[in-house]
Design a protein around this motif. Structure first.
Motif, short mmCIF file in Angstrom:
data_model
loop_
_atom_site.label_atom_id
_atom_site.label_comp_id
_atom_site.label_asym_id
_atom_site.label_seq_id
_atom_site.Cartn_x
_atom_site.Cartn_y
_atom_site.Cartn_z
N GLY A 154 19.44 -18.91 128.57
CA GLY A 154 18.81 -19.31 129.82
C GLY A 154 17.36 -18.88 129.94
N ASP A 155 16.93 -18.04 129.05
CA ASP A 155 15.57 -17.52 129.09
C ASP A 155 14.57 -18.65 128.93
OD1 ASP A 155 13.30 -16.11 128.69
OD2 ASP A 155 14.08 -14.82 127.11
N ALA A 168 27.33 -23.93 133.86
CA ALA A 168 26.94 -24.99 134.78
C ALA A 168 25.62 -24.65 135.44
CB ALA A 168 28.04 -25.22 135.81
N GLY A 169 24.75 -24.05 134.67
CA GLY A 169 23.41 -23.78 135.19
C GLY A 169 23.33 -22.56 136.07
N ALA A 170 23.62 -21.39 135.52
CA ALA A 170 23.41 -20.15 136.25
C ALA A 170 22.92 -19.12 135.24
CB ALA A 170 24.69 -19.69 136.93
N PHE A 171 21.68 -18.68 135.43
CA PHE A 171 21.03 -17.77 134.49
C PHE A 171 21.81 -16.47 134.34
CE2 PHE A 171 17.67 -14.43 133.90
CZ PHE A 171 17.30 -14.77 132.62
N VAL A 172 22.39 -15.99 135.45
CA VAL A 172 23.08 -14.70 135.44
C VAL A 172 24.28 -14.70 134.48
CG1 VAL A 172 24.61 -15.16 137.39
CG2 VAL A 172 23.87 -12.82 136.96
N CYS A 173 24.79 -15.89 134.16
CA CYS A 173 25.95 -15.97 133.26
C CYS A 173 25.63 -15.56 131.83
CB CYS A 173 26.55 -17.37 133.29
SG CYS A 173 27.37 -17.72 134.84
N GLY A 214 29.89 -16.97 138.78
CA GLY A 214 29.48 -16.04 137.73
C GLY A 214 28.80 -14.80 138.27
N GLU A 216 17.79 -17.31 140.85
CA GLU A 216 19.00 -17.15 140.03
C GLU A 216 19.80 -15.91 140.40
OE1 GLU A 216 20.31 -19.23 138.06
OE2 GLU A 216 18.71 -20.70 137.89
N CYS A 264 22.48 -13.76 141.85
CA CYS A 264 23.78 -14.27 142.29
C CYS A 264 24.09 -13.85 143.72
CB CYS A 264 24.89 -13.83 141.34
SG CYS A 264 25.41 -12.13 141.57
N HIS A 291 32.99 -30.48 136.13
CA HIS A 291 32.11 -31.24 135.23
C HIS A 291 32.63 -32.67 135.08
CE1 HIS A 291 28.99 -28.67 133.63
NE2 HIS A 291 29.85 -27.69 133.41
N PHE A 347 27.56 -22.33 143.71
CA PHE A 347 26.99 -21.25 142.90
C PHE A 347 26.18 -21.81 141.74
CE2 PHE A 347 27.02 -18.09 139.51
CZ PHE A 347 26.69 -16.93 140.19
N TYR A 348 26.69 -22.87 141.13
CA TYR A 348 26.09 -23.38 139.90
C TYR A 348 25.15 -24.54 140.19
CZ TYR A 348 29.60 -20.55 137.53
OH TYR A 348 30.36 -19.51 137.09
N SER A 349 23.94 -24.45 139.68
CA SER A 349 22.93 -25.45 140.04
C SER A 349 23.22 -26.82 139.42
CB SER A 349 21.55 -24.98 139.61
OG SER A 349 21.52 -24.80 138.21
N TYR A 350 24.10 -26.87 138.43
CA TYR A 350 24.38 -28.14 137.76
C TYR A 350 25.15 -29.11 138.65
CZ TYR A 350 25.32 -31.01 133.61
OH TYR A 350 25.37 -32.01 132.69
N ARG A 377 15.61 -25.83 134.88
CA ARG A 377 15.33 -24.69 134.01
C ARG A 377 14.99 -25.20 132.61
NH1 ARG A 377 19.22 -20.49 133.37
NH2 ARG A 377 20.87 -22.00 133.28
#
Lengths: 607, 171
Positions: A216-217, A297-302, A317, A471, A473, B39, B73-76, B130
């Protein structure tokens, strides 16, 4: 082909296609960057040209993973001649076929030219970009067809696993990895062998190996390139890890955005299963292993291991307090070892070449190589792999080719939103985990963003904080509210509404968030701010004391009076006669930068 | 406690059937597959309206709060409808230092919409996303699966015009 024992694998390797079986191998990069600039189209055209000319028998086209030289893509490499063609366009294909493949004449206009040199570089090995690199993690990227298990086996694929299952006990495997000195490449740098040992020691039959592919970086794409370019190595390494800790199930947690990588992983898993190299009783032993893919599903913290495990279980997450560490209680509450993609890809090489070989590379405490993603204001952006202990200077100037316009490089941001900046004075530092921490930055996953005088450090810090704040949580207060307050202060500063005392507030807040946050995200979130404050405090002060010039102006000595700026200015604040120097009414300027882009002679001075 | 009433009348029956089949095909503990199911649902329906979330909750024997918690929670995951073309402007660091914010600004101007909202003509949804890992091409934007690299704000006009003209032709 079905592999039932070690001998089967050796026999199979003998019949796998080797590069030397063909007169010419044409390697076409199928990495993300090259593919999006017509890489796939190039392959189709090549195939068509070759079948039109009946060249198919002697020449093999290989769709490979990333060559790393992304800024110059699409790239085509021709072996064994060792010729790399850069920025290849659709219309160049017939010339490459006609001239190089048939008449053996190198198409010199498509070769790479080093900066400030007139001659073209003919041999790939002569390019500065590759000279100082040492490719262990990227050994197969740009070399083999990632979708073909035979290519992988021809390059010693699965021989490390065979060796492990034939010759070593799990404890011996762990010892080799410990002795090699390999440390986690995902950011923290925890010794990999020790992590495995801790997981092995916990009693219980149900254990898990997890591959963290939630890259995710922002600005780092090595994991993506490895997954796309060498998926079988990851599967093989996960199995070796599974054997070592006593797990029979592996999970790959991957970003949903990585579509190509996911497809290749699925293909690799199916191929390996068909070949008997994944599943039950591998190599006729009682070792069995299966691998499942889980999606983010798009969460940097994961990317944080406890949050990642939560997400794999179908929850938000949110990270947990450690201990217990995942090695004791992880996925489904069972002992779990979570390792990053780049960490895994080193494992087969360590097993085949030995721990001594690996630990002879690098510095005292950081062994082996590290892949860095070069981006920003640099000539050769892309992926580079160098031994630990290489200096920033070597990476930026020798490999990266310096600034694209020859400007001064002001700083490097390393470690993404968790890292910090390195300034010019430190460019001679040998890079390893410890030296970076000492400078207030961190290895992170290895993204390096090169910045020049035009980059405003306060805005860069604000950019990173906006990211981490977004990001966060929300589970712990320091990170949820603290980063928000820091962001507000930065916003105030940038809008010229700040106060001098804001700087102290920013620093204290940052220190407190670092000390009190629950997980790695919060503990490192203030780094970009704190480290830019350390090295570029004058830029912060200019905002805090409101002395920062925020409007554009024109250098009358350089202005040629072409009127382009005045014609393009959206607020009509530029005046002047044709062929006379123009000037900007700074009370009206909205600092949009249109004049800067429009000026043909660089006479506009940025704020 | 009053149980919320599940109204699936606005959901396409055929797509629901496909979702059902997918959920039934899953092995092991169904709750663990929540993210995978979401998904799939988003692939089918393009977004996750509340009644669809409730439907999934019932199907997996989870509370609606748990499902909604994960979706938000998830941006996707999208809770709002999306346009036919999803324009994603990469806001990774490499793109940012090469002026991605100006590209995003231009995209928003031309589509006349705000971030994450659908344009008045229903064609576009604009997102800042991102890092998509194509840093060598910075700044990068994507329209659905097509990647545009080294985008200048002035290139955006042509790109948007291209998609508008496809639409006009098909009309």
């Amino acid at each position: 082909m079905k592999v039932n024992n070690y001998n089967d694998l050796k026999e199979w390797k003998k019949v796998c296609p080797q590069k030397k079986d063909y007169k010419i191998n044409v390697l076409v990069c199928n990495g993300t960057s090259c593919m999006s600039s017509d890489g796939e189209m190039l392959v189709k055209l090549l195939e068509k040209e070759m079948s039109n000319r009946n060249l198919k028998a002697d020449i093999r086209i290989i769709r490979t993973g990333c060559f790393g030289f992304c800024g110059q893509g699409p790239i085509i490499k021709i072996e064994p001649d060792d010729i790399t063609y850069v920025q290849v366009k659709v219309e160049d294909i017939s010339e490459i076929v006609e001239s190089h493949l048939i008449n053996k004449i190198v198409v010199s206009r498509l070769l790479y030219q080093e900066p400030n040199q007139t001659e073209m570089i003919e041999k790939s090995s002569g390019m500065n970009f590759y000279k100082k690199q040492m490719r262990i993690a990227l050994r197969n990227c740009g070399e083999i067809d990632p979708e073909n298990i035979e290519d992988y086996i021809a390059n010693n694929g699965y021989f490390a696993l065979a060796k492990v299952l034939q010759e070593y006990t799990p404890d011996q495997v762990i010892k080799i990895v410990k002795d090699s000195g390999l440390r986690g490449r995902g950011g923290g740098g925890f010794p990999t062998g020790l992590k495995w040992e801790l997981t092995r020691k916990v009693p219980g039959k149900e254990k898990y190996i997890v591959c963290n592919a939630d890259e995710g970086d922002p600005g780092a794409f090595m994991d993506r390139s490895i997954l796309e370019g060498d998926p079988f190595s990851i599967l093989e390494a996960m199995m070796i890890a599974g054997y070592a800790i006593g797990a029979s199930q592996g999970l790959i947690y991957i970003r949903a955005e990585y579509v190509v990588a996911t497809e290749r992983l699925y293909k690799a898993i199916n191929c390996a299963k068909e070949a008997g190299l994944l599943g039950n009783n591998i190599f006729g032993t009682d070792f069995s292993f299966d691998i499942e893919i889980k999606f983010g599903a798009g969460a940097f913290v994961c990317g944080e291991e406890t949050a990642l495990i939560k997400s794999m279980e179908g929850f938000r997450g949110e990270p947990n307090r450690k201990p217990p560490f995942p090695s004791v209680s992880g996925f489904r509450g069972k002992p779990t070892s979570v390792n990053n993609v780049e960490t895994f890809v080193n494992i087969p090489a360590i097993i085949l070449n030995g721990s001594k070989w690996f630990s002879s590379i690098g510095t005292e405490k950081s062994k082996g190589t590290k892949v860095f993603a070069l981006a920003g204001q640099i000539r050769n952006n892309g992926l580079v792999e160098v031994p630990m202990g290489t200096t920033f200077k070597e990476i930026i100037y020798d490999i990266g080719g310096g600034h694209p316009l020859g400007k001064d490089i002001k700083a490097i941001q390393i470690g993404g939103p968790s890292g910090g900046v390195i300034t010019k004075e430190y460019f001679d530092t040998k890079i390893d985990y410890e030296s970076l921490l000492g400078m207030g930055a961190m290895m992170g996953s290895g993204g390096m963003i090169i910045m020049d005088e035009d980059n405003d450090m306060v805005k860069i810090a604000k950019f990173y904080l906006e990211f981490t704040q977004d990001e966060s949580c929300g589970k712990c207060t320091p990170c949820r509210i603290g980063t928000k307050r820091m962001y507000e202060i930065l916003e105030r500063l940038v809008n010229m509404q700040g106060k001098p005392e804001d700087l102290e507030k920013l620093r204290t807040l940052g220190e407190n968030i670092k000390n009190t946050s629950l997980c790695g995200l919060g503990q490192t979130a203030p780094n970009p701010v704190l480290s830019t404050m350390k090295y570029f405090i004058e830029e912060y002060e200019a905002y805090a004391y409101r002395t920062k010039k925020t409007t554009y102006s024109i250098d009358p000595k350089l202005c040629i009076g072409c009127t382009k700026c005045a014609r393009n200015c959206p607020v009509s604040c530029i005046e002047g006669s044709v062929k006379e120097p123009h000037y900007i009414d700074e009370t009206l300027c909205i600092a949009c930068g249109t004049c800067y882009d429009a000026c043909p002679v660089n006479a506009i001075i940025k704020p | 406690m009053r149980e919320s009433i599940l109204d699936t009348s606005t959901l396409d029956k055929e797509l629901l059937k496909k979702l059902d089949d997918f959920i039934d095909s899953l092995e092991g503990k169904k709750q663990e597959h929540l993210i995978l199911v979401l998904h799939k649902a988003q692939d089918l329906f393009s977004y996750l309206p509340q009644n669809l979330q409730l439907y999934i909750a019932r199907k997996l024997d989870l509370s609606a709060a748990r499902v909604n918690g994960v979706v938000t929670f998830y941006s996707y995951f999208n809770e709002l409808p999306v346009g036919k073309y999803i324009i994603s402007v990469c806001m990774g660091t490499a793109c940012f230092v090469k002026g991605a914010d100006k590209v995003l600004q231009r995209v928003l101007e031309l589509t006349g919409t705000n971030k994450n909202e659908i344009s008045a003509d229903g064609l576009f949804t604009v997102k800042d996303v991102r890092c998509i890992g194509a840093c060598g091409l910075a700044p990068v934007m994507t329209v659905n699966d097509k990647v545009y690299g080294k985008v200048k704000p002035s290139d955006v006009d042509d790109i948007i015009r291209h998609y508008r003209s496809i639409e006009n032709e098909s009309k």
